[in-house]
Write a protein that holds these residues in place. Sequence first.
Motif, PDB file in Angstrom:
ATOM      1  N   HIS A 444      88.074  34.633  19.778  1.00 19.81           N
ATOM      2  CA  HIS A 444      87.716  35.816  20.580  1.00 19.81           C
ATOM      3  C   HIS A 444      88.927  36.723  20.779  1.00 19.81           C
ATOM      4  O   HIS A 444      88.789  37.963  20.764  1.00 19.81           O
ATOM      5  N   HIS A 447      89.351  38.494  17.488  1.00 18.47           N
ATOM      6  CA  HIS A 447      88.273  39.484  17.308  1.00 18.47           C
ATOM      7  C   HIS A 447      88.562  40.738  18.121  1.00 18.47           C
ATOM      8  O   HIS A 447      88.406  41.874  17.633  1.00 18.47           O
ATOM      9  N   GLY A 448      89.004  40.557  19.355  1.00 24.83           N
ATOM     10  CA  GLY A 448      89.308  41.707  20.202  1.00 24.83           C
ATOM     11  C   GLY A 448      90.450  42.545  19.645  1.00 24.83           C
ATOM     12  O   GLY A 448      90.390  43.786  19.651  1.00 24.83           O
ATOM     13  N   THR A 451      89.310  44.389  16.519  1.00 24.45           N
ATOM     14  CA  THR A 451      88.413  45.482  16.919  1.00 24.45           C
ATOM     15  C   THR A 451      89.221  46.674  17.404  1.00 24.45           C
ATOM     16  O   THR A 451      88.950  47.830  17.035  1.00 24.45           O
ATOM     17  N   SER A 452      90.250  46.413  18.214  1.00 20.85           N
ATOM     18  CA  SER A 452      91.081  47.510  18.729  1.00 20.85           C
ATOM     19  C   SER A 452      91.855  48.197  17.612  1.00 20.85           C
ATOM     20  O   SER A 452      92.174  49.388  17.706  1.00 20.85           O
ATOM     21  N   GLY A 454      90.595  48.553  14.632  1.00 14.36           N
ATOM     22  CA  GLY A 454      89.620  49.156  13.724  1.00 14.36           C
ATOM     23  C   GLY A 454      89.575  48.486  12.363  1.00 14.36           C
ATOM     24  O   GLY A 454      89.165  49.106  11.372  1.00 14.36           O
ATOM     25  N   ASN A 455      89.941  47.217  12.281  1.00 20.15           N
ATOM     26  CA  ASN A 455      89.980  46.494  11.004  1.00 20.15           C
ATOM     27  C   ASN A 455      88.735  45.623  10.894  1.00 20.15           C
ATOM     28  O   ASN A 455      88.709  44.464  11.294  1.00 20.15           O
ATOM     29  N   ASP A 456      87.654  46.210  10.316  1.00 16.84           N
ATOM     30  CA  ASP A 456      86.381  45.487  10.240  1.00 16.84           C
ATOM     31  C   ASP A 456      86.436  44.307   9.284  1.00 16.84           C
ATOM     32  O   ASP A 456      85.796  43.276   9.516  1.00 16.84           O
ATOM     33  N   ARG A 459      87.924  41.517  11.046  1.00 13.95           N
ATOM     34  CA  ARG A 459      86.995  41.119  12.113  1.00 13.95           C
ATOM     35  C   ARG A 459      85.870  40.258  11.538  1.00 13.95           C
ATOM     36  O   ARG A 459      85.427  39.287  12.155  1.00 13.95           O
ATOM     37  N   GLU A 485      76.389  38.529  11.122  1.00 10.62           N
ATOM     38  CA  GLU A 485      77.223  39.713  11.348  1.00 10.62           C
ATOM     39  C   GLU A 485      78.391  39.739  10.372  1.00 10.62           C
ATOM     40  O   GLU A 485      78.756  40.802   9.840  1.00 10.62           O
ATOM     41  N   ILE A 489      79.168  42.727   7.675  1.00 15.65           N
ATOM     42  CA  ILE A 489      80.458  43.432   7.676  1.00 15.65           C
ATOM     43  C   ILE A 489      81.088  43.394   6.290  1.00 15.65           C
ATOM     44  O   ILE A 489      81.575  44.412   5.775  1.00 15.65           O
TER      45      ILE A 489
END
Length: 669
Positions: A444, A447-448, A451-452, A454-456, A459, A485, A489
């Motif tokens: 987690h 993942h956070g 996400t911040s 912007g690297n999908d 992620r 998910e 992605i």
Amino acid sequence: MGKTALALTAGHAATEAGYFNGSLFIDLHGYDESPVHGSQALEAFLRALGVAHDAIPEAVEERAALYRSELASLASQGRRLLIVADNASSADQVHPLLPGDGAHRLLITSRHTLATLNARLLNLGVLAPQAAVALLRNTLLMADPADQRVTDTNTDLADLASLCGYLPLALHISAALLILEPCQAVAQLTAELATAQSRLGFLDDGERAVRASFDLSYRRLPPDHAALFRLLALNPGPDIGIGAAAVLADRPLPAVRAALRSLTQAHLLDCVNQRWSMHDLVRDYATELAHSVSNPQHTVAGGAGQDPATEQARQHRRLLEHYATTAASACAHLGVQAASPAPGEFASQDDALAWLDNERANLTGTVAAAADAGHHDIAVNLPVVLYDYLTWRGYYDDLISVTTTACRIAHQSGALAAEAGAWNNLGIALSEASRYEEAFRAYHRAHGLFTSLGNDNERGKVLNGLGSALRESGKPAEALRAHLEAVAIQRAAGDLREQAAALNNLSLTHQDLEDYDKACAAAEEAASLFQRLGDTAGEASALCTAAFALQACGKVEESRVACQRALTASRAAGKPLVEAVTLMTCAQLDDLTPQQQIEYLLQAEVACEQANAVELQAAALSGIGAALTTAGERDQAVVYLRRAQSLFEELGLTEQLAEAGEKIAALQP
């Protein structure tokens, strides 16, 4: 090491047994500021042999001749002497004392290995743990036969002996400290020693001190050898190879080899299989010397004109860089995303693995040392380099340790991408160690961060790992959401490799949820993608997944075909571990005869041994034993179960060990 005590005890025993009629003893004080010279020793021996003072010649050669003549006269009378020369510092000091006549014996003790005397050498090591405890117990009982601390605190005595490094001098000093304070519990002294700022400073009873004993050997070292001794304390692991020592000292290999030989001769180092190590207390001593480098007399060789502390820091950095860059070269042979290996650095994967195995403790220690020294680049990057090696060998505790450090240092440095990657790797390592709640937190966090950023793509990798951890911890519904998910992605990102990996895990989750048609479809798509990429190891894994899904659907023949395709792909991968896992998987298919199972598992056991996958090898041996039991071959089953039992014991796997023992007991009358 108690060399004098041993010599005296042996001498008394030999005399009492009738081997000798008498003895001569002299302490040569070889490590004192004023050692006893050969001429002085000869004078003392001649007087002991009854030669009048005015009959003793001045020249050492004449004294030696008279000494041997007197001994020969005694031998002719049937008298044999044991001559003890204690604390010799060199062969030259004892050469004049050689008795000449074969009837007599010369017993020499020294802190150095005197290899040029043409003598029988007996190197003393530290005591065995039980002997060390016995020494403490006997010393306390000699002082007070009613000392209750001896009978009530066996465990405490063992802990104290361990902290003393089983060194006789340290044990005697600890016993003396207890004797001086009859009301002090052994556990209390042990705790004080464990928390002391300096164990060497603590181990001093007013008359004897461990540090002073080490000083005697250190003071006799040539300056360049003393400098290397201090530098070796900077090594991050328990031992060092000659290549790393040469890098640390920044000197040619022949010079470093000579210095290492000298330090070993002085018993400040131990050498096993061309790797040099220090006793724990000697390492403490060398570390103290290294920390006192600001003293001008401790200026290291090659550091002229530079601040000694700065020079030492530079040498430390050079050693850590050596471990990091060489690890990158070695790990490149394992297919990790590391720097390209230096030309000719390692000739093969086996050579690379051998180096990594030898240096594992130094490499993991390098991460911690780099973090402490402020070398954040090494502390953050080296765990990434080591990831594939540590997972290859199954050293997940090491991976957790170094990756936790990388998370902390990357966070302190504000390197968000590196921190995110480290948290993801930590999640994987924790999952492999079945520490799922901690793994969820790590995933987690990763993942956070991604996400911040912007690297999908990254992620998606995190979600794939999180899904696997959820499935393995018994949460398939949550795992399904994460895997779906992750697949979405990676499809959007066009990353075929990660898409295939997510599909393979998605198939496993569908199987847990008993949705076998979807499981078959996901696994076949994953295998197809891996095949397009030329990733035979991934293809083998996906085909194994497909085999179980097909079996669950009742498509037995198709399942076997998928298994055979997986074996072909695993062998093409050229990785014994991949082949072993595939064979173990195939052996678990339903509708196999015991002989078919045995055939798969025998091949798996060979592959496990090649891959050094000991735990998997033990499982294969246990499986062979079970299949042989089913086939009615009880004696052969016991043979394989005993081999599995031995490996489980070696690995400390108590549950599996007990299970193997129960199977063996059931097979024996």
